[in-house]
Motif scaffolding. Structure first.
Motif, mmCIF file in Angstrom:
data_model
loop_
_atom_site.group_PDB
_atom_site.id
_atom_site.type_symbol
_atom_site.label_atom_id
_atom_site.label_comp_id
_atom_site.label_asym_id
_atom_site.label_seq_id
_atom_site.Cartn_x
_atom_site.Cartn_y
_atom_site.Cartn_z
ATOM 1 N N THR A 1 0.824 -1.206 0.000
ATOM 2 C CA THR A 1 0.000 0.000 0.000
ATOM 3 C C THR A 1 0.863 1.263 0.000
ATOM 4 O OG1 THR A 1 -0.161 -0.194 2.411
ATOM 5 C CG2 THR A 1 -1.997 -1.057 1.110
ATOM 6 N N LEU A 2 2.037 1.199 0.658
ATOM 7 C CA LEU A 2 2.918 2.371 0.687
ATOM 8 C C LEU A 2 3.623 2.571 -0.643
ATOM 9 C CD1 LEU A 2 4.504 2.402 4.262
ATOM 10 C CD2 LEU A 2 2.831 3.979 3.294
ATOM 11 N N TRP A 3 3.955 1.479 -1.335
ATOM 12 C CA TRP A 3 4.523 1.642 -2.687
ATOM 13 C C TRP A 3 3.496 2.341 -3.578
ATOM 14 C CZ3 TRP A 3 9.380 1.363 -2.516
ATOM 15 C CH2 TRP A 3 10.097 0.325 -1.902
ATOM 16 N N PRO B 1 8.567 4.292 -7.311
ATOM 17 C CA PRO B 1 9.240 3.350 -6.416
ATOM 18 C C PRO B 1 10.572 2.843 -6.968
ATOM 19 C CG PRO B 1 6.896 2.886 -6.477
ATOM 20 C CD PRO B 1 7.150 3.921 -7.537
ATOM 21 N N SER B 2 10.638 2.581 -8.273
ATOM 22 C CA SER B 2 11.888 2.071 -8.860
ATOM 23 C C SER B 2 13.015 3.089 -8.717
ATOM 24 C CB SER B 2 11.674 1.727 -10.337
ATOM 25 O OG SER B 2 11.233 2.861 -11.066
ATOM 26 N N LYS B 3 12.692 4.360 -8.866
ATOM 27 C CA LYS B 3 13.703 5.415 -8.723
ATOM 28 C C LYS B 3 14.163 5.524 -7.275
ATOM 29 C CE LYS B 3 14.530 10.330 -9.703
ATOM 30 N NZ LYS B 3 13.935 11.585 -10.245
ATOM 31 N N VAL B 4 13.225 5.430 -6.350
ATOM 32 C CA VAL B 4 13.564 5.487 -4.928
ATOM 33 C C VAL B 4 14.454 4.309 -4.552
ATOM 34 C CG1 VAL B 4 12.622 5.352 -2.585
ATOM 35 C CG2 VAL B 4 11.511 6.803 -4.294
ATOM 36 N N LEU B 5 14.114 3.114 -5.032
ATOM 37 C CA LEU B 5 14.903 1.930 -4.715
ATOM 38 C C LEU B 5 16.317 2.024 -5.282
ATOM 39 C CD1 LEU B 5 12.138 -0.766 -5.232
ATOM 40 C CD2 LEU B 5 13.473 -0.448 -3.137
ATOM 41 N N ARG B 6 16.434 2.537 -6.504
ATOM 42 C CA ARG B 6 17.773 2.691 -7.076
ATOM 43 C C ARG B 6 18.599 3.680 -6.252
ATOM 44 N NH1 ARG B 6 15.162 2.163 -12.173
ATOM 45 N NH2 ARG B 6 14.992 4.426 -12.433
ATOM 46 N N ALA B 7 17.961 4.778 -5.819
ATOM 47 C CA ALA B 7 18.671 5.762 -4.996
ATOM 48 C C ALA B 7 19.063 5.173 -3.645
ATOM 49 C CB ALA B 7 17.798 6.997 -4.790
ATOM 50 N N GLY C 1 -1.955 9.894 -0.681
ATOM 51 C CA GLY C 1 -1.836 8.820 -1.654
ATOM 52 C C GLY C 1 -2.444 7.528 -1.145
ATOM 53 N N ALA C 2 -2.271 7.239 0.149
ATOM 54 C CA ALA C 2 -2.858 6.037 0.737
ATOM 55 C C ALA C 2 -4.382 6.117 0.725
ATOM 56 C CB ALA C 2 -2.352 5.852 2.162
ATOM 57 N N ASP C 3 -4.920 7.317 0.921
ATOM 58 C CA ASP C 3 -6.374 7.487 0.854
ATOM 59 C C ASP C 3 -6.899 7.168 -0.544
ATOM 60 O OD1 ASP C 3 -6.681 8.223 3.486
ATOM 61 O OD2 ASP C 3 -6.576 10.377 3.095
ATOM 62 N N ARG C 4 -6.116 7.521 -1.560
ATOM 63 C CA ARG C 4 -6.552 7.269 -2.941
ATOM 64 C C ARG C 4 -6.350 5.812 -3.356
ATOM 65 N NH1 ARG C 4 -4.039 12.355 -3.492
ATOM 66 N NH2 ARG C 4 -2.066 11.396 -4.149
ATOM 67 N N CYS C 5 -5.283 5.187 -2.823
ATOM 68 C CA CYS C 5 -4.905 3.853 -3.312
ATOM 69 C C CYS C 5 -5.266 2.711 -2.359
ATOM 70 C CB CYS C 5 -3.398 3.813 -3.572
ATOM 71 S SG CYS C 5 -2.833 5.010 -4.776
ATOM 72 N N ALA D 1 5.295 13.370 3.969
ATOM 73 C CA ALA D 1 4.477 12.368 4.660
ATOM 74 C C ALA D 1 2.985 12.646 4.466
ATOM 75 C CB ALA D 1 4.818 12.339 6.153
ATOM 76 N N LEU D 2 2.609 13.911 4.437
ATOM 77 C CA LEU D 2 1.206 14.261 4.198
ATOM 78 C C LEU D 2 0.786 13.883 2.794
ATOM 79 C CD1 LEU D 2 1.166 17.729 5.992
ATOM 80 C CD2 LEU D 2 -0.166 15.705 6.659
ATOM 81 N N ARG D 3 1.698 14.028 1.823
ATOM 82 C CA ARG D 3 1.398 13.625 0.450
ATOM 83 C C ARG D 3 1.217 12.109 0.358
ATOM 84 N NH1 ARG D 3 1.579 18.388 1.527
ATOM 85 N NH2 ARG D 3 3.821 18.754 1.486
ATOM 86 N N LEU D 4 2.031 11.383 1.114
ATOM 87 C CA LEU D 4 1.911 9.922 1.119
ATOM 88 C C LEU D 4 0.614 9.485 1.804
ATOM 89 C CD1 LEU D 4 5.592 8.949 1.983
ATOM 90 C CD2 LEU D 4 4.444 8.639 -0.209
#
Length: 344
Positions: free
Chosen positions: A14-16, A26-32, A75-79, A69-72
């Motif tokens: 759900t967080l991804w 997520p792929s960009k975050v994981l690479r970083a 995002g959780a509310d939408r997803c 964190a507020l944006r996330l």
């Protein structure tokens, strides 16, 4: 119910999805974070505290937004939220809801919530027993925000904590202050959220014992699953895939990650008619193909993520596995994907 705390945790799907919804790939975050860029596609992937912190730090750097964190949360509310969060909304009151979240955390996370109650205040403290550094800000904020949202949505009123304490030094964030409706204390000795005791007794109008009886056993089984992989070989390879980028992983490192002695691990590997060296080779082969399937990842980066010192060593090993070079395999994979798409 309690269980031994291991340095093993999952990053909820759900967080991804919330990350993607907030405009962060997520792929960009994981690479970083120097992790395989496809890990977000594996719901069973297990992470250490160090790796989880690396993900959050990478996200903070890419987002460059003190209110991420507020944006996330949006995002959780939408997803969609985590099943444990949704089930806790059917608790009897706010205290019961938080205790349910606490219970699930104890079953399968490397983070720990502890509580204190005194002088009309109830405090929940967030700790990471295996942490070697301060928890990233966005991780702290999200944990506290989800707990606060639980109280606000469950009770139907805007509960505000008495105060929120952060180990980080700051800076002051008006957006977070407005969200919490409480003073934020920085450079504190702990990460904690303090409530008025009476707010913990606030009832949840949607309380449903029948629903909780239905979903709680399934959630408990899901949290316990990460400690019960089918074979030791699968568990070893999972640890190896996470650790390859840091160099050639040793048996002792894997044993420690799996919560057993080196001798026990070696015996269990032998019982499954394989060797640590063979599992390391299998982990590299499987991860190499997973990474090469993503055309955005340069072959030099694949070499690094597999723990090889140079591309020549990687090319030689890959040709032994696949019979072709990494570039040729990647071209063939792309052609096969296009053929498969054309058949649908």
């Amino acid at each position: 119910m309690t269980s031994q705390v291991l340095d093993r945790g999952r990053f909820p799907p759900t967080l991804w999805r919330a990350m993607q919804s907030a405009g962060l790939k997520p792929s960009k975050v994981l690479r970083a974070a120097r992790l395989p860029s496809t890990l977000h596609l594996d719901a069973s992937a297990i992470f250490s505290t160090t790796q989880l912190f690396a993900i959050w730090k990478a996200l903070e750097a890419i987002a460059d937004d003190p209110g991420v964190a507020l944006r996330l949360l949006d995002g959780a509310d939408r997803c969609g939220h985590q099943p444990a969060f949704i089930s806790a909304l059917y608790a009897s009151d706010f205290r019961d809801a938080i205790q349910r979240i606490e219970r699930f955390k104890r079953m399968g996370a490397c983070e720990v919530f502890t509580t204190e109650e005194a002088n009309g205040r109830w405090t929940i403290i967030k700790e990471w027993p295996f942490a070697m550094e301060t928890e990233p800000a966005v991780s702290v904020d999200l944990s506290f925000m989800f707990l606060l949202e639980l109280g606000r949505r469950g009770t139907g009123r805007r509960i505000c904590p008495a105060r929120v304490e952060y180990q980080r030094a700051g800076p002051r964030n008006r957006e977070l202050e407005d969200y919490y409706g409480a003073p934020l204390v920085f450079a504190a000795p702990r990460n904690a959220m303090i409530f008025h005791v009476e707010d913990l007794a606030a009832p949840f109008p949607g309380h449903s014992p029948e629903f909780l009886d239905l979903v709680t056993p399934g959630l408990a089984a899901a949290f316990a699953e990460m400690h019960e992989d089918h074979t030791i070989a699968d568990r070893v390879k999972s640890v190896l895939k996470r650790a390859l980028a840091s160099g050639r992983p040793e048996v002792a490192h894997v044993a420690r990650d799996l919560g057993m002695s080196e001798r026990t691990l070696q015996r269990r590997i032998t019982d499954e008619a394989t060797t640590f060296r063979a599992l390391l080779s299998d982990a590299r082969r499987e991860l190499s193909q997973q990474l090469l399937a993503d055309p955005a990842i340069h072959i030099d980066e694949v070499t690094y993520l597999l723990g090889y010192q140079d591309t020549t060593s990687f090319y030689r090993a890959f040709k032994d596995w696949a019979g072709v070079s990494p570039g040729e395999w990647r071209s063939g994979f792309g052609a096969e994907s296009k053929t498969a798409e054309g058949l649908h």
